[in-house]
Design a protein around this motif. Sequence first.
Motif, mmCIF file in Angstrom:
data_model
loop_
_atom_site.group_PDB
_atom_site.id
_atom_site.type_symbol
_atom_site.label_atom_id
_atom_site.label_comp_id
_atom_site.label_asym_id
_atom_site.label_seq_id
_atom_site.Cartn_x
_atom_site.Cartn_y
_atom_site.Cartn_z
ATOM 1 N N GLY A 85 -1.610 16.870 -3.637
ATOM 2 C CA GLY A 85 -2.629 16.110 -2.924
ATOM 3 C C GLY A 85 -3.548 15.357 -3.855
ATOM 4 N N PHE A 86 -3.943 16.002 -4.954
ATOM 5 C CA PHE A 86 -4.827 15.341 -5.915
ATOM 6 C C PHE A 86 -4.125 14.164 -6.576
ATOM 7 C CE2 PHE A 86 -6.636 14.746 -10.114
ATOM 8 C CZ PHE A 86 -7.991 14.737 -9.857
ATOM 9 N N LEU A 87 -2.867 14.359 -6.972
ATOM 10 C CA LEU A 87 -2.132 13.279 -7.633
ATOM 11 C C LEU A 87 -1.874 12.116 -6.682
ATOM 12 C CD1 LEU A 87 0.426 15.305 -9.794
ATOM 13 C CD2 LEU A 87 -1.725 14.257 -10.496
ATOM 14 N N LEU A 88 -1.689 12.406 -5.387
ATOM 15 C CA LEU A 88 -1.540 11.332 -4.413
ATOM 16 C C LEU A 88 -2.816 10.505 -4.305
ATOM 17 C CD1 LEU A 88 0.469 13.048 -1.528
ATOM 18 C CD2 LEU A 88 1.285 11.314 -3.145
ATOM 19 N N CYS A 89 -3.955 11.182 -4.406
ATOM 20 C CA CYS A 89 -5.232 10.458 -4.404
ATOM 21 C C CYS A 89 -5.349 9.546 -5.613
ATOM 22 C CB CYS A 89 -6.394 11.452 -4.369
ATOM 23 S SG CYS A 89 -6.554 12.372 -2.832
ATOM 24 N N VAL A 90 -4.909 10.050 -6.781
ATOM 25 C CA VAL A 90 -4.949 9.238 -7.993
ATOM 26 C C VAL A 90 -4.045 8.012 -7.837
ATOM 27 C CG1 VAL A 90 -4.408 9.190 -10.459
ATOM 28 C CG2 VAL A 90 -5.521 11.199 -9.464
ATOM 29 N N VAL A 91 -2.850 8.226 -7.280
ATOM 30 C CA VAL A 91 -1.937 7.104 -7.045
ATOM 31 C C VAL A 91 -2.564 6.100 -6.081
ATOM 32 C CG1 VAL A 91 0.289 6.462 -6.075
ATOM 33 C CG2 VAL A 91 0.112 8.462 -7.555
ATOM 34 N N GLY A 92 -3.265 6.605 -5.064
ATOM 35 C CA GLY A 92 -3.936 5.718 -4.130
ATOM 36 C C GLY A 92 -5.021 4.890 -4.790
ATOM 37 N N ILE A 93 -5.795 5.526 -5.674
ATOM 38 C CA ILE A 93 -6.834 4.799 -6.405
ATOM 39 C C ILE A 93 -6.221 3.692 -7.254
ATOM 40 C CG2 ILE A 93 -8.594 5.006 -8.210
ATOM 41 C CD1 ILE A 93 -9.113 7.851 -7.196
ATOM 42 N N LEU A 94 -5.126 4.029 -7.955
ATOM 43 C CA LEU A 94 -4.451 3.027 -8.782
ATOM 44 C C LEU A 94 -3.895 1.887 -7.928
ATOM 45 C CD1 LEU A 94 -2.499 5.157 -11.419
ATOM 46 C CD2 LEU A 94 -4.266 3.473 -11.884
ATOM 47 N N THR A 95 -3.286 2.232 -6.807
ATOM 48 C CA THR A 95 -2.657 1.216 -5.961
ATOM 49 C C THR A 95 -3.688 0.231 -5.414
ATOM 50 O OG1 THR A 95 -0.933 2.791 -5.326
ATOM 51 C CG2 THR A 95 -1.222 0.835 -3.941
ATOM 52 N N PHE A 96 -4.781 0.770 -4.822
ATOM 53 C CA PHE A 96 -5.790 -0.115 -4.243
ATOM 54 C C PHE A 96 -6.621 -0.813 -5.317
ATOM 55 C CE2 PHE A 96 -5.178 2.875 -0.627
ATOM 56 C CZ PHE A 96 -4.707 1.944 0.280
ATOM 57 N N GLY A 97 -6.714 -0.177 -6.502
ATOM 58 C CA GLY A 97 -7.462 -0.826 -7.578
ATOM 59 C C GLY A 97 -6.713 -1.983 -8.194
ATOM 60 N N ILE A 98 -5.388 -1.823 -8.344
ATOM 61 C CA ILE A 98 -4.575 -2.876 -8.950
ATOM 62 C C ILE A 98 -4.233 -3.957 -7.926
ATOM 63 C CG2 ILE A 98 -2.369 -3.348 -10.091
ATOM 64 C CD1 ILE A 98 -2.495 -0.576 -11.304
ATOM 65 N N PHE A 99 -4.053 -3.536 -6.666
ATOM 66 C CA PHE A 99 -3.717 -4.497 -5.600
ATOM 67 C C PHE A 99 -4.816 -4.463 -4.540
ATOM 68 C CE2 PHE A 99 0.266 -2.714 -7.293
ATOM 69 C CZ PHE A 99 0.835 -3.870 -7.828
ATOM 70 N N PRO A 100 -5.969 -5.071 -4.817
ATOM 71 C CA PRO A 100 -7.090 -5.021 -3.861
ATOM 72 C C PRO A 100 -6.792 -5.716 -2.540
ATOM 73 C CG PRO A 100 -7.549 -6.597 -5.614
ATOM 74 C CD PRO A 100 -6.293 -5.865 -5.998
ATOM 75 N N ASN A 101 -5.749 -6.559 -2.495
ATOM 76 C CA ASN A 101 -5.413 -7.245 -1.250
ATOM 77 C C ASN A 101 -4.903 -6.287 -0.179
ATOM 78 O OD1 ASN A 101 -6.067 -9.746 -2.369
ATOM 79 N ND2 ASN A 101 -4.009 -10.042 -3.177
ATOM 80 N N LEU A 102 -4.486 -5.086 -0.592
ATOM 81 C CA LEU A 102 -4.018 -4.093 0.361
ATOM 82 C C LEU A 102 -5.152 -3.470 1.164
ATOM 83 C CD1 LEU A 102 -1.345 -2.214 -1.811
ATOM 84 C CD2 LEU A 102 -0.940 -4.003 -0.104
ATOM 85 N N MET A 103 -6.371 -3.584 0.664
ATOM 86 C CA MET A 103 -7.507 -3.006 1.363
ATOM 87 C C MET A 103 -7.974 -3.931 2.474
ATOM 88 S SD MET A 103 -9.836 -1.224 -1.595
ATOM 89 C CE MET A 103 -10.163 -2.764 -2.436
ATOM 90 N N PRO A 104 -8.501 -3.378 3.565
ATOM 91 C CA PRO A 104 -9.000 -4.237 4.652
ATOM 92 C C PRO A 104 -10.248 -4.987 4.223
ATOM 93 C CG PRO A 104 -9.545 -1.944 5.084
ATOM 94 C CD PRO A 104 -8.649 -1.937 3.882
ATOM 95 N N SER A 105 -10.401 -6.185 4.707
ATOM 96 C CA SER A 105 -11.570 -7.001 4.396
ATOM 97 C C SER A 105 -12.343 -7.248 5.675
ATOM 98 C CB SER A 105 -11.164 -8.339 3.769
ATOM 99 O OG SER A 105 -10.295 -9.039 4.651
ATOM 100 N N PHE A 106 -13.660 -7.219 5.601
ATOM 101 C CA PHE A 106 -14.528 -7.370 6.760
ATOM 102 C C PHE A 106 -15.441 -8.584 6.565
ATOM 103 C CE2 PHE A 106 -13.589 -2.873 6.149
ATOM 104 C CZ PHE A 106 -13.013 -2.547 7.368
#
Length: 223
Positions: free
Chosen positions: A202-223
Amino acid sequence: LGCGIFAIVAQLIMIFGFQLPPGSAPVTAVLIILSIGIAGGTLQATGGIDYLVFLASKIIERFPKSIIFIAPMIVFLFVFGVGTANIALSLEPIIAKTAVRANIQPKRPLTASVLTANLALLCSPAASATAYIISVMAGYHISMGQYLSIVLPTAIITMLMLSVFCTFVGRKTTVTVSEIAHTPEVTVKQSFTMKTKLGVVGFLLCVVGILTFGIFPNLMPSF
């Protein structure tokens, strides 16, 4: 506690001494650091740190002759993934014991490993220091991907150069009998529950999530 107190003293000097206006509270940085602290505490509570130490010790002990290179690499990998240098401190007795058995001065792989742990903290997505730097860089339109593209290769190259340096420094010195006698015997827990392993996953999945959204910010929702 002392760092916090002196930070307040320094702020008072800036405000009353130099007449500088105080800035806004770093809410985003504090929340990032708080979330990382909670995640790391959860990993510790589930026994995940002990499990990671167990895995790292097995890899280190498997390559005793290459301890000067293997130990820093393992330390870098685990500190990069976990975001804390505490795991490196737990591996130091294992590194020392393995080096002595290979007739290598323990200070050589230990020096490389300790310095490597600090390098890994500068580019770990789970480290509070990195989180704060990235939050500051965001004001200059510098993303996590751009930051890591510079810092991560630099840290890896520095780690390899450090291992090469430690390989040749003190090469003619042999391990003495007293060093062998005083090398601590390390006992690492051998059995781990499914809860512990799930906590690590679970912790490593969180780290992967941080890397993914940090490197590809377009994946995050925009308001």
